[in-house]
Design a protein around this motif. Structure first.
Motif, PDB file in Angstrom:
ATOM      1  N   SER A 226       0.719  -1.167   0.141  1.00 49.35           N
ATOM      2  CA  SER A 226       0.002  -0.055  -0.015  1.00 49.35           C
ATOM      3  C   SER A 226       0.765   1.382  -0.062  1.00 49.35           C
ATOM      4  O   SER A 226       0.693   2.208  -0.530  1.00 49.35           O
ATOM      5  CB  SER A 226      -1.009   0.079   1.187  1.00 49.35           C
ATOM      6  N   PRO A 237      -7.502   2.888  -4.036  1.00 48.88           N
ATOM      7  CA  PRO A 237      -7.751   1.557  -3.500  1.00 48.88           C
ATOM      8  C   PRO A 237      -8.845   0.967  -4.014  1.00 48.88           C
ATOM      9  O   PRO A 237      -8.930  -0.189  -4.251  1.00 48.88           O
ATOM     10  CB  PRO A 237      -8.128   2.079  -1.941  1.00 48.88           C
ATOM     11  N   ARG A 238      -9.987   1.626  -4.543  1.00 48.63           N
ATOM     12  CA  ARG A 238     -11.092   1.013  -5.235  1.00 48.63           C
ATOM     13  C   ARG A 238     -10.767   0.041  -6.265  1.00 48.63           C
ATOM     14  O   ARG A 238     -11.543  -0.583  -6.634  1.00 48.63           O
ATOM     15  CB  ARG A 238     -12.313   2.086  -5.426  1.00 48.63           C
ATOM     16  N   HIS A 239      -9.600   0.442  -7.008  1.00 47.71           N
ATOM     17  CA  HIS A 239      -9.279  -0.356  -8.370  1.00 47.71           C
ATOM     18  C   HIS A 239      -8.787  -1.763  -7.797  1.00 47.71           C
ATOM     19  O   HIS A 239      -8.758  -2.473  -8.996  1.00 47.71           O
ATOM     20  CB  HIS A 239      -8.264   0.657  -8.861  1.00 47.71           C
ATOM     21  N   PHE A 240      -8.435  -2.057  -6.831  1.00 45.45           N
ATOM     22  CA  PHE A 240      -7.465  -3.513  -6.711  1.00 45.45           C
ATOM     23  C   PHE A 240      -8.554  -4.616  -6.599  1.00 45.45           C
ATOM     24  O   PHE A 240      -8.159  -5.599  -6.784  1.00 45.45           O
ATOM     25  CB  PHE A 240      -6.830  -3.444  -5.440  1.00 45.45           C
ATOM     26  N   ILE A 241      -9.922  -4.163  -6.449  1.00 51.51           N
ATOM     27  CA  ILE A 241     -10.889  -5.238  -6.777  1.00 51.51           C
ATOM     28  C   ILE A 241     -11.180  -5.542  -8.087  1.00 51.51           C
ATOM     29  O   ILE A 241     -12.041  -6.628  -8.578  1.00 51.51           O
ATOM     30  CB  ILE A 241     -12.157  -5.035  -5.762  1.00 51.51           C
ATOM     31  N   ASP A 242     -10.703  -4.833  -9.051  1.00 56.60           N
ATOM     32  CA  ASP A 242     -10.890  -5.055 -10.457  1.00 56.60           C
ATOM     33  C   ASP A 242      -9.804  -5.962 -11.166  1.00 56.60           C
ATOM     34  O   ASP A 242      -8.643  -5.702 -11.110  1.00 56.60           O
ATOM     35  CB  ASP A 242     -10.835  -3.580 -11.275  1.00 56.60           C
ATOM     36  N   ILE A 259      -3.382  -9.939  -4.280  1.00 56.64           N
ATOM     37  CA  ILE A 259      -4.641  -9.968  -4.977  1.00 56.64           C
ATOM     38  C   ILE A 259      -4.781 -10.885  -5.656  1.00 56.64           C
ATOM     39  O   ILE A 259      -5.541 -11.835  -5.914  1.00 56.64           O
ATOM     40  CB  ILE A 259      -5.139  -8.501  -5.159  1.00 56.64           C
ATOM     41  N   LEU A 277     -10.504  -6.898   2.939  1.00 57.61           N
ATOM     42  CA  LEU A 277      -9.987  -6.221   1.830  1.00 57.61           C
ATOM     43  C   LEU A 277     -10.835  -5.562   0.973  1.00 57.61           C
ATOM     44  O   LEU A 277     -10.608  -4.506   0.545  1.00 57.61           O
ATOM     45  CB  LEU A 277      -9.329  -7.329   0.971  1.00 57.61           C
ATOM     46  N   TRP A 278     -12.154  -6.134   0.951  1.00 56.92           N
ATOM     47  CA  TRP A 278     -13.190  -5.483   0.397  1.00 56.92           C
ATOM     48  C   TRP A 278     -13.503  -4.135   0.855  1.00 56.92           C
ATOM     49  O   TRP A 278     -13.913  -3.184   0.155  1.00 56.92           O
ATOM     50  CB  TRP A 278     -14.442  -6.219   0.309  1.00 56.92           C
ATOM     51  N   SER A 281     -11.126  -1.483   0.150  1.00 52.94           N
ATOM     52  CA  SER A 281     -11.123  -1.101  -1.044  1.00 52.94           C
ATOM     53  C   SER A 281     -11.979   0.468  -1.054  1.00 52.94           C
ATOM     54  O   SER A 281     -12.015   1.167  -2.292  1.00 52.94           O
ATOM     55  CB  SER A 281     -11.646  -1.755  -2.157  1.00 52.94           C
ATOM     56  N   TRP A 286      -4.344   5.878  -0.464  1.00 53.23           N
ATOM     57  CA  TRP A 286      -3.555   4.754  -0.095  1.00 53.23           C
ATOM     58  C   TRP A 286      -2.683   5.021   1.266  1.00 53.23           C
ATOM     59  O   TRP A 286      -2.554   4.276   1.971  1.00 53.23           O
ATOM     60  CB  TRP A 286      -2.452   4.712  -1.122  1.00 53.23           C
TER      61      TRP A 286
END
Length: 324
Positions: A226, A237-242, A259, A277-278, A281, A286
């Protein structure tokens, strides 16, 4: 070398303390035997040195990619060779057929090889005038790969590897100029070997909190990963679940490597199998993620008796209280 600015309250002594080389080396042992002993740990020189080491590296990797340029010293090369040896031994020790799905007993054969050879492996890494430290530092290497009885692995084992690297810094084998290589080369290679161990021998997560934990096996790469993202111009941060973002950028960022491994190992909606982790996000920056993970690491790992009861103390990471 890239910046080596230290965080406040943390000097370059966290990376190398060879200015005081007169350690009376000893084989590290357990000192935290009951819950009330946790106070000794939090007041100890070992805790101060360990956290100083983690935070110094956290500051050092801020805003930098895994693929950036940095110094690779002879000691770093030797440590990578040591980890290559552990990797090769996995190939030479295939899992056996057994009734239970998890905890393949071939891990014990692999571990026995490390147990027998750890001091010799380390002696090949240490400078000639630091050979006396090998028996002490080798203990942390052996502790860093998982438990041979339970065939499990968790954040306590990961902490032992960070302690192993911290000890190499304290005897001067690793220097301040090795800072980025410690995280981006050595620790990253260690993670690759641990993932291979976990997959090959179907290791159980040690003390896992299941869906309420950050990750089944690791914590430090999320902290340092991070920090790599702080002030990133586009990735939030919202992008790492993509998954596309992860697949396109994981070579540059340790956080996304983690991830990617979770995505490979787990099925179902991300919010269900990795709820913590969700939630992360949704954090707006960061830097806030990084600060929050450091607090969480202290609370969920370093201040938990089931983790720290296994930590070992010697001359380099001492149970003695911090000198005022």
């Amino acid at each position: 070398m890239a910046e080596t600015d230290q965080p406040s309250g943390c000097s370059s002594d966290s990376i190398t303390q060879d200015v005081t080389p007169n350690f009376n080396f000893m084989v590290p042992k357990n000192e935290i035997n009951m819950v009330p002993d946790m106070g000794k740990w939090k007041r100890s020189q070992a805790y101060a040195d360990y956290m100083g080491f983690v935070l110094t590296l956290n500051e050092g990797v801020k805003g930098k990619k895994l693929t950036c340029e940095y110094t690779i010293s002879q000691t770093v090369e030797k440590l990578l060779g040591l980890l290559d040896t552990l990797d090769r031994w996995i190939d030479e020790t295939p899992p056996i057929d057994q009734p239970s799905r998890f905890g393949n007993q071939a891990f014990r054969t692999w571990y026995a090889k490390l147990d027998k050879n750890a001091e010799a492996l380390l002696a090949a890494v240490l400078p000639a005038d630091k050979q006396a430290a090998a028996p002490e530092i080798a203990v942390y290497l052996k502790e860093s790969v998982g438990n041979q009885t339970r065939i499990d692995y968790g954040t306590g084992h990961e902490a032992a590897f960070a302690a192993f690297l911290c000890c190499l810094c304290k005897v001067g084998a690793l220097q301040v100029d090795d800072q980025l290589a410690i995280v981006f080369k050595i620790f990253d290679k260690y993670l690759q070997v641990m993932r291979k161990l976990q997959k090959t021998y179907r290791m159980e997560p040690a003390g896992s909190q299941g869906v309420w934990g950050l990750d089944d096996f690791q914590f430090l790469p999320f902290i340092w990963g991070s920090s790599q993202f702080i002030d990133h111009p586009t990735l939030e941060p919202r992008h790492f679940i993509d998954k596309k973002v992860v697949n396109d950028n994981h070579q540059d960022y340790m956080f996304l490597e983690c991830i990617k491994f979770i995505n490979e190992m787990k099925t179902g909606p991300f919010a269900e199998h990795s709820n913590q982790l969700w939630n992360i996000s949704a954090v707006p920056s960061w830097s806030k993620v990084n600060q929050g993970l450091i607090k969480m690491y202290k609370a969920e790992c370093l201040e938990k008796f089931p983790v720290i009861q296994h930590f070992k103390f010697g001359s380099l990471l001492s149970i003695q209280p911090v000198k005022p």
